[in-house]
Design a protein around this motif. Structure first.
Motif, short mmCIF file in Angstrom:
data_model
loop_
_atom_site.label_atom_id
_atom_site.label_comp_id
_atom_site.label_asym_id
_atom_site.label_seq_id
_atom_site.Cartn_x
_atom_site.Cartn_y
_atom_site.Cartn_z
N ARG A 2 -27.70 -3.67 11.25
CA ARG A 2 -26.56 -4.55 11.49
C ARG A 2 -25.99 -5.01 10.15
O ARG A 2 -26.71 -5.55 9.30
CB ARG A 2 -26.97 -5.74 12.34
CG ARG A 2 -25.78 -6.58 12.82
CD ARG A 2 -26.21 -7.58 13.86
NE ARG A 2 -25.07 -8.29 14.42
CZ ARG A 2 -25.18 -9.21 15.37
NH1 ARG A 2 -26.37 -9.52 15.87
NH2 ARG A 2 -24.10 -9.83 15.84
N LEU A 4 -22.73 -7.00 8.00
CA LEU A 4 -21.58 -7.91 8.00
C LEU A 4 -20.59 -7.42 6.96
O LEU A 4 -20.95 -7.24 5.78
CB LEU A 4 -22.01 -9.33 7.68
CG LEU A 4 -20.88 -10.36 7.54
CD1 LEU A 4 -20.16 -10.55 8.86
CD2 LEU A 4 -21.42 -11.70 7.01
N ARG A 17 -14.87 -1.03 8.99
CA ARG A 17 -15.51 -1.22 10.29
C ARG A 17 -15.66 0.11 11.02
O ARG A 17 -16.74 0.44 11.53
CB ARG A 17 -14.69 -2.20 11.14
CG ARG A 17 -15.30 -2.47 12.52
CD ARG A 17 -14.37 -3.32 13.38
NE ARG A 17 -13.05 -2.71 13.53
CZ ARG A 17 -12.81 -1.69 14.36
NH1 ARG A 17 -13.77 -1.17 15.10
NH2 ARG A 17 -11.59 -1.19 14.42
N THR A 21 -19.22 2.06 11.58
CA THR A 21 -19.60 2.24 12.98
C THR A 21 -19.89 3.72 13.27
O THR A 21 -20.90 4.06 13.92
CB THR A 21 -18.49 1.74 13.92
OG1 THR A 21 -18.28 0.34 13.69
CG2 THR A 21 -18.88 1.94 15.39
N ASP A 28 -20.26 -6.36 12.14
CA ASP A 28 -19.52 -7.60 12.40
C ASP A 28 -18.52 -7.77 11.27
O ASP A 28 -18.82 -7.45 10.10
CB ASP A 28 -20.46 -8.80 12.46
CG ASP A 28 -21.39 -8.75 13.66
OD1 ASP A 28 -21.00 -8.13 14.67
OD2 ASP A 28 -22.50 -9.32 13.59
N VAL A 30 -15.63 -10.37 9.34
CA VAL A 30 -14.95 -11.65 9.12
C VAL A 30 -13.99 -11.48 7.96
O VAL A 30 -14.12 -10.55 7.15
CB VAL A 30 -15.94 -12.80 8.84
CG1 VAL A 30 -16.85 -13.05 10.04
CG2 VAL A 30 -16.78 -12.52 7.60
N ASP A 35 -16.07 -18.31 6.77
CA ASP A 35 -16.66 -17.66 7.94
C ASP A 35 -17.85 -16.79 7.55
O ASP A 35 -18.83 -16.68 8.30
CB ASP A 35 -15.62 -16.80 8.66
CG ASP A 35 -14.61 -17.64 9.44
OD1 ASP A 35 -14.87 -18.84 9.65
OD2 ASP A 35 -13.56 -17.08 9.84
N GLN A 39 -21.44 -17.14 9.24
CA GLN A 39 -21.96 -16.00 10.00
C GLN A 39 -23.29 -15.52 9.44
O GLN A 39 -24.25 -15.27 10.17
CB GLN A 39 -20.94 -14.86 9.96
CG GLN A 39 -21.25 -13.70 10.90
CD GLN A 39 -20.54 -13.84 12.23
OE1 GLN A 39 -20.10 -14.93 12.59
NE2 GLN A 39 -20.44 -12.74 12.95
N ILE A 43 -26.98 -15.34 11.43
CA ILE A 43 -27.50 -14.03 11.81
C ILE A 43 -28.17 -13.38 10.61
O ILE A 43 -27.64 -13.43 9.49
CB ILE A 43 -26.36 -13.13 12.34
CG1 ILE A 43 -25.73 -13.75 13.58
CG2 ILE A 43 -26.87 -11.71 12.64
CD1 ILE A 43 -24.47 -13.04 14.04
N TYR A 45 -28.66 -10.34 8.70
CA TYR A 45 -28.08 -9.01 8.56
C TYR A 45 -28.96 -8.12 7.68
O TYR A 45 -29.63 -8.61 6.75
CB TYR A 45 -26.68 -9.11 7.96
CG TYR A 45 -25.66 -9.64 8.93
CD1 TYR A 45 -25.10 -8.80 9.90
CD2 TYR A 45 -25.27 -10.97 8.90
CE1 TYR A 45 -24.16 -9.29 10.81
CE2 TYR A 45 -24.34 -11.47 9.81
CZ TYR A 45 -23.79 -10.61 10.76
OH TYR A 45 -22.88 -11.10 11.67
#
Length: 241
Positions: A2, A4, A17, A21, A28, A30, A35, A39, A43, A45
């Motif tokens: 995961r 960010l 992104r 992916t 994720d 931002v 933020d 974030q 979480i 990461y």
């Protein structure tokens, strides 16, 4: 894994992104520093891709705040500013790697894989043990808020001890990490520099922060080791042994 992504430019953010992916990452996204701090604080990461130029908090400040909050996710900093001073500033703020725009997406993913292999291990940008604070980038030391003027070798010795607080470091270990292969002296030089360092960081009427462990070496006292020694002393007094 995961990841960010923190990027304020919409087109670049979308490319990152979609590309990550497709490479198999859960992403994720931002768009500003505030933020990002929230974030990444909520979480854990596996890695963070962080743009330098952000609205509000810039990438430098995001790094500093995350490390101060003991969030150790590896950070890859992205920026159009490739100046050496910017790279130094970013790395000293707590980033783990630096990639200048424009960049190859293949290089980006390779660097991410390398960072993720290292894991989210603790690696503070500044060191603090008790009331001693050491900043490797600024080459500064404070004890109880007061600056301490150290020579280069004294600074290196204190940094070495502070990176392994509470652990006994042998004279050979200290010698190997502070002097090169060309050094032809003896390990007595370690004792000499410990004395120099004690004179500068220890209070005149207090317990020495650097403990001599007989037959072994030296260690930097922590609150845990001091508490243990106090308890052992009290137990000995009670039992009379």
């Amino acid at each position: 894994m995961r990841v960010l992504v923190v990027e304020d430019e919409e087109r670049t953010a979308d490319l990152l992104r979609r590309g990550l992916t497709e490479a198999g990452y859960a992403v994720d996204l931002v768009h500003d520093g505030t933020d990002a701090v929230w974030q990444a604080g909520e979480i854990s990461y596996d890695a963070i891709v962080l743009d330098l130029m952000l609205p509000g908090l810039d990438g430098f400040e995001v790094c500093r705040r995350l490390r101060a909050a003991r969030r150790w996710s590896p950070i890859l900093m992205l920026t159009a500013r490739g100046d050496v001073d910017d790279r130094i500033h970013g790395l000293d703020a707590g980033a783990d790697d630096y990639l200048a725009k424009p960049f190859s997406f293949g290089e980006l993913t390779a660097r991410l894989r390398a960072l993720i292999r290292r894991g989210a291990v603790e690696r503070p940008a500044t060191l603090r043990v008790g009331d001693i604070h050491l900043d490797p980038a600024a080459r500064s030391v404070r004890r109880a808020g007061e600056p301490v003027d150290l020579s280069a070798k004294e600074f290196s010795l204190l940094e070495l001890l502070m990176r392994r607080p509470g652990e006994v470091l042998t004279r050979s270990y200290i010698l190997d990490h502070m002097w090169d292969l060309g050094y032809g002296g003896t390990s007595n030089v370690v004792d000499q520099y410990v004395r120099y360092l004690r004179r500068k960081i220890d209070p005149a009427d207090g317990l020495s922060r650097i403990e001599t462990v007989r037959g072994a070496g030296y260690r930097l006292r922590t609150e845990t080791t001091e508490t243990t020694e106090t308890t052992d002393t009290a137990d000995t007094a009670e039992t009379g042994t």
